[in-house]
Structure formats: structure tokens, C-alpha cells
Design a protein around this motif. Structure first.
Motif, PDB file in Angstrom:
ATOM      1  N   ALA A  16       0.823  -1.206   0.000  1.00  0.00           N
ATOM      2  CA  ALA A  16       0.000   0.000   0.000  1.00  0.00           C
ATOM      3  C   ALA A  16       0.859   1.260   0.000  1.00  0.00           C
ATOM      4  CB  ALA A  16      -0.933  -0.013   1.214  1.00  0.00           C
ATOM      5  N   GLY A  17       1.854   1.330   0.889  1.00  0.00           N
ATOM      6  CA  GLY A  17       2.692   2.514   0.964  1.00  0.00           C
ATOM      7  C   GLY A  17       3.613   2.663  -0.222  1.00  0.00           C
ATOM      8  N   ALA A  22       5.257   5.422  -5.244  1.00  0.00           N
ATOM      9  CA  ALA A  22       5.715   5.362  -6.627  1.00  0.00           C
ATOM     10  C   ALA A  22       4.753   6.088  -7.555  1.00  0.00           C
ATOM     11  CB  ALA A  22       5.872   3.902  -7.060  1.00  0.00           C
ATOM     12  N   THR A  23       3.449   5.924  -7.307  1.00  0.00           N
ATOM     13  CA  THR A  23       2.445   6.570  -8.149  1.00  0.00           C
ATOM     14  C   THR A  23       2.540   8.089  -8.049  1.00  0.00           C
ATOM     15  OG1 THR A  23       0.945   4.683  -7.951  1.00  0.00           O
ATOM     16  CG2 THR A  23      -0.027   6.800  -8.559  1.00  0.00           C
ATOM     17  N   ARG A  24       2.626   8.607  -6.834  1.00  0.00           N
ATOM     18  CA  ARG A  24       2.662  10.057  -6.644  1.00  0.00           C
ATOM     19  C   ARG A  24       3.970  10.662  -7.154  1.00  0.00           C
ATOM     20  NH1 ARG A  24       0.525  11.930  -0.867  1.00  0.00           N
ATOM     21  NH2 ARG A  24       0.517  13.903  -2.040  1.00  0.00           N
ATOM     22  N   LEU A  25       5.091   9.962  -6.920  1.00  0.00           N
ATOM     23  CA  LEU A  25       6.370  10.475  -7.420  1.00  0.00           C
ATOM     24  C   LEU A  25       6.425  10.404  -8.943  1.00  0.00           C
ATOM     25  CD1 LEU A  25       8.936   8.954  -4.884  1.00  0.00           C
ATOM     26  CD2 LEU A  25       8.259  11.354  -5.102  1.00  0.00           C
ATOM     27  N   ALA A 122      10.475  -0.699   1.325  1.00  0.00           N
ATOM     28  CA  ALA A 122       9.096  -0.795   1.816  1.00  0.00           C
ATOM     29  C   ALA A 122       8.589  -2.215   1.580  1.00  0.00           C
ATOM     30  CB  ALA A 122       8.208   0.225   1.103  1.00  0.00           C
ATOM     31  N   ILE A 123       9.370  -3.207   2.044  1.00  0.00           N
ATOM     32  CA  ILE A 123       9.062  -4.603   1.706  1.00  0.00           C
ATOM     33  C   ILE A 123       8.147  -5.265   2.727  1.00  0.00           C
ATOM     34  CG2 ILE A 123      11.148  -4.914   0.367  1.00  0.00           C
ATOM     35  CD1 ILE A 123      12.432  -6.303   2.716  1.00  0.00           C
ATOM     36  N   GLY A 124       7.631  -4.504   3.675  1.00  0.00           N
ATOM     37  CA  GLY A 124       6.601  -5.024   4.557  1.00  0.00           C
ATOM     38  C   GLY A 124       7.117  -6.036   5.570  1.00  0.00           C
ATOM     39  N   GLN A 344       3.390   7.700   6.159  1.00  0.00           N
ATOM     40  CA  GLN A 344       4.810   7.783   5.814  1.00  0.00           C
ATOM     41  C   GLN A 344       5.019   7.946   4.318  1.00  0.00           C
ATOM     42  OE1 GLN A 344       6.103   4.159   7.752  1.00  0.00           O
ATOM     43  NE2 GLN A 344       6.902   5.276   9.513  1.00  0.00           N
ATOM     44  N   ALA A 345       4.164   7.309   3.509  1.00  0.00           N
ATOM     45  CA  ALA A 345       4.255   7.486   2.058  1.00  0.00           C
ATOM     46  C   ALA A 345       3.983   8.938   1.685  1.00  0.00           C
ATOM     47  CB  ALA A 345       3.278   6.556   1.356  1.00  0.00           C
TER      48      ALA A 345
END
Length: 441
Positions: A16-17, A22-25, A122-124, A344-345
């Protein structure tokens, strides 16, 4: 891969994060050519992890909710690389990614190196079996979609065998399916409620001889004194009462010592029959983190400063379940929860732009907005606002369920934008009224 001529930000982990970041950047920096954004994940698709219990229960069609990383990358101006992280060379600023295999075990992508200027981990997390005898062999974890799908198939097979008195049910006058869920946290509670709701409609698929309440026995075993230990006691109490009303057994203060093929044993000497066992008792950091040469907490998470940078390397950031970030108020680690990863994202989206500009970074501060636990399609329970107003507000029922559903819509909003989120909401509403509640194929 050849290093980019511009600044390259590599994000490892498409949860999720990670996917939101990645989408926003990509939309902000990748589209304008200000930086190259690369997302790395072992899977080709993304599914919001809190939905896995619905996949396991067979009440959610994953194809309607999965996001293809490659498609998301094309729409939002970042690059996707499939493969699991297996190594890191900090001096050369290269991370090593494992080869990818297809369903038949044939290699489709080789092992390779990916260069980075800034790295975000961000590998959870993964399931922690706590070295319990037989747990890894006989219990099913719910970390991934394949695991959830495996449980769903085994659940339907167990119900079929029970109805037709086959296998272990041969000769029984009143065959029963015993499902034991180890762990009374959010995953265990949500799965038990979803399974009970699913059992109510099994007859629509030919299982006419099974009583959905009496013949499908659900038991939640928790080692602590109550369910949902990290949440306020009144939330735990309300949840326990709701589970009892759904005829779901709850065993607290019972530590599991062994998982067998047909039973679960506890420290107090109890033996709980089990056709299926789900392990939802805890998480731990992935083992690969211990090979990267980064400072780790006692739980194996990457230690980060309040800027989410590692103390030993300012070009490496980490967040979500795999990171241990101290709170500026009391120094305690930020809890490994979905809302923390989301916050955090959002923080890193701004902080990384400052990092590229060579400016000082702000410090992350977690805001506890409360917790919600789903108890099926028409109910939920939780507390709102956390410490923002000096206390918390207990909510349950339909209002809590609507708020719980809105959390997923916020995730869709972050990935697809407002217009697509609205369209997706309408489409899902229509699908729920025109497709079966239980997926058997």
C-alpha cells in the motif's frame, strides 16, 4: 540496466505505501523528467493487504481489485521491475534482484542488478511462527494472494468432504468442519467474521446438508488475555461479544505449542480439532534485511531516523512494517499498521523532493486516527480519533462498516485519482449485487 542520466529513485516493495509513493512520485517527478522512478516487487500485481481475509473466505474476486504494476507504471510515469530483493551493494549503489519465474517454474526474467541514487525500502513483513512445532508445515499464513487462494480452495474441499462423509469424515453421523484461527489480532478477527458470513450462503452452491452455523465450527485462539491487544479494552470487549453472537468460539490466554495435521495443542493441555488452521499470530521483518548491512532493531527491522533515513546512509530510506521509526514524543517505534505506512508514504512524497533539492528534511510524526476491524459486509467495530482529542470514540455497526470501507476507497483514490475511484466504487457496488457472494472456482 544502465544507470539513468538523471536522479533515480528505486522503491522496493509494492504494498500500500510503496505503490502509493511510486504513483505520486511518478506523476510529480517522472512525468516531467525530473527524476526516474523505479518500483521493484516480487509479484506482478498488487492487492490491498487488508482484503486478503475476504479472498481467503471466497467473498472477494481478486480480479476486480488487483492492480497490475505494469499498467499502473505506464499510467503514472514510473518503471516496474519484477523480482525479489536478494542483495545490496551500497558502495556501488546497486541492489540485486532475484530471477522471476512463471507458473510452470520457467525463468522469464534473469537475476540482475538495478542502480539507484536514492533507495526506499518498503518490503513489509512476513508471518512469524515463533518456532512453534508444526506451524510452518500445517498452518496457512495470509501474507499473499496465493496463500489466501490456497486457504479458500482447502475450505471448500473440506466442506465437500464433510457433506459427502469422505476421508476423515467417513462414517460420521454429523460431520463437522473445524477451522482454527491462531491469533486474535485484526487479521484473525476479520477472517473469522468473514468466514461465518460466507458459511451462510454455502447452500447456494450445493452444500445443502451442512448447517452453516453448527457444522462449520470457527475457533479463534489468542495467547494474550484478550482479543485485539493493541487496541483499547472496550473495543476488544465489543468485538468479543460480537463474535460470540456469531457463534464463533474465542479462547484467550492459550498459547499454542504445536500444530498437527488434525489438531492444535495448547500449553494448558487442550487439544482443539482442526481441519484447517490459519496462522495470524504475529509478524516479523523479512530475513533479507539482515543481509543488507544496515542497522536493525531487535525485531529485525531497519532502524531509521525521524526523517525515515537510515543512520548509516542518508541515501537509503525505509518505511512501513520493515522499518523501526521512533516517535518524537516518547521514542517508541511507530506501530506497524496500514495507516502508518500511508502517512509515511505521504511524508516521503514531500521529503524526497526536498532531498533531491539538497534541502533539510522534516521529521515524521505519526497521527493515530484510531482503528477499525471489519466483522463482515454489514458491521465493524473500532475506535476513532485515537489521541487527537485526548481520548477515543467507540463505534460499531453500519457506521463503522462504512468508515472501514472508506479506508480502501482512500487507497484507490491515491492510486487512481478521484474520477477513477468514483467509477470503481460504482462498478464494485453493481458487481456485489449481480455476482455470487462466494467464489468457488
Amino acid at each position: 540496466m544502465n544507470p539513468s542520466t538523471g536522479h533515480r529513485i528505486v522503491i522496493v516493495g509494492g504494498g500500500a505505501g510503496g505503490l502509493e509513493l511510486a504513483t505520486r512520485l511518478g506523476d510529480k517527478l517522472g512525468r516531467k523528467g525530473r527524476a526516474e522512478i523505479v518500483l521493484v516487487d516480487r509479484s506482478p500485481t498488487h492487492l490491498w493487504k487488508p482484503l486478503l481475509h475476504e479472498v481467503a473466505a471466497g467473498s472477494l474476486d481478486i480480479h476486480a481489485h488487483q492492480v497490475e504494476y505494469i499498467a499502473q507504471a505506464r499510467w503514472h510515469h514510473f518503471e516496474f521491475q519484477q523480482g525479489a530483493l536478494i542483495g545490496l551493494d551500497r558502495e556501488r549503489k546497486q541492489l540485486r534482484v532475484a530471477a522471476s519465474l512463471d507458473e510452470d517454474g520457467i525463468e522469464i526474467l534473469p537475476e540482475r542488478e538495478i542502480a539507484y541514487d536514492t533507495l526506499v525500502l518498503a518490503i513489509g513483513s512476513v508471518t512469524n511462527f515463533f518456532n512453534t512445532t508444526g506451524a510452518a508445515e500445517h498452518a496457512i499464513a495470509l501474507d499473499t494472494v496465493p496463500q489466501a487462494e490456497r486457504f479458500r480452495r482447502r475450505l471448500i474441499a473440506a466442506c465437500m468432504r464433510a457433506q459427502n462423509r469422505l476421508g476423515e469424515h467417513a462414517g460420521e453421523s454429523n460431520p463437522q468442519v473445524d477451522v482454527v484461527i491462531i491469533g486474535g489480532g485484526a487479521t484473525g478477527v476479520e477472517l473469522s467474521a468473514e468466514l461465518r458470513n460466507t458459511a451462510q450462503v454455502l447452500r447456494a452452491y450445493g452444500l445443502h446438508q451442512l448447517d452453516p452455523v453448527k457444522d462449520v465450527k470457527l475457533t479463534v485462539i489468542e495467547a494474550g488475555p484478550r482479543l485485539l491487544g493493541p487496541l483499547p479494552e472496550r473495543v476488544s470487549k465489543a468485538t468479543t461479544e460480537l463474535l460470540h453472537s456469531m457463534n464463533i468460539g474465542v479462547m484467550t490466554s492459550e498459547r499454542v505449542t504445536e500444530v498437527r495435521e488434525d489438531a492444535v495443542l495448547t500449553q494448558s493441555g487442550k487439544r482443539v480439532p482442526a481441519d484447517l488452521v490459519v496462522w495470524a499470530a504475529g509478524i516479523k521483518a523479512p530475513e533479507v534485511l539482515s543481509t543488507l548491512g544496515l542497522p536493525l532493531s531487535r525485531l529485525g527491522q531497519v532502524e531509521v531516523k525521524q526523517t525515515l533515513q537510515t543512520p548509516s546512509d542518508s541515501s537509503i530510506f525505509a518505511f512501513g512494517d520493515c522499518a523501526s521509526c521512533p516517535s518524537p514524543d516518547d521514542g517508541k517505534p511507530v506501530p506497524p499498521r496500514a495507516q502508518a505506512a500511508h502517512q509515511q508514504a505521504a511524508f516521503l512524497f514531500k521529503a524526497l523532493q526536498l532531498h533531491l533539492a539538497g534541502k533539510p528534511l522534516p521529521e515524521f510524526k505519526f497521527s493515530d486516527l484510531g482503528s477499525l476491524v471489519s466483522l463482515g459486509r454489514v458491521s465493524a467495530v473500532g475506535n476513532l480519533m485515537g489521541n487527537l482529542v485526548g481520548g477515543s470514540l467507540l463505534i460499531d455497526g453500519l457506521i463503522a462498516r462504512v468508515l472501514y470501507a472508506s479506508l480502501y476507497r482512500m487507497h484507490v483514490l491515491a492510486l487512481r485519482g478521484a474520477m477513477r475511484m468514483v467509477v470503481d466504487t460504482v462498478v464494485q457496488w453493481l458487481r456485489q449485487r449481480t455476482t455470487p457472494r462466494v467464489k468457488l472456482h
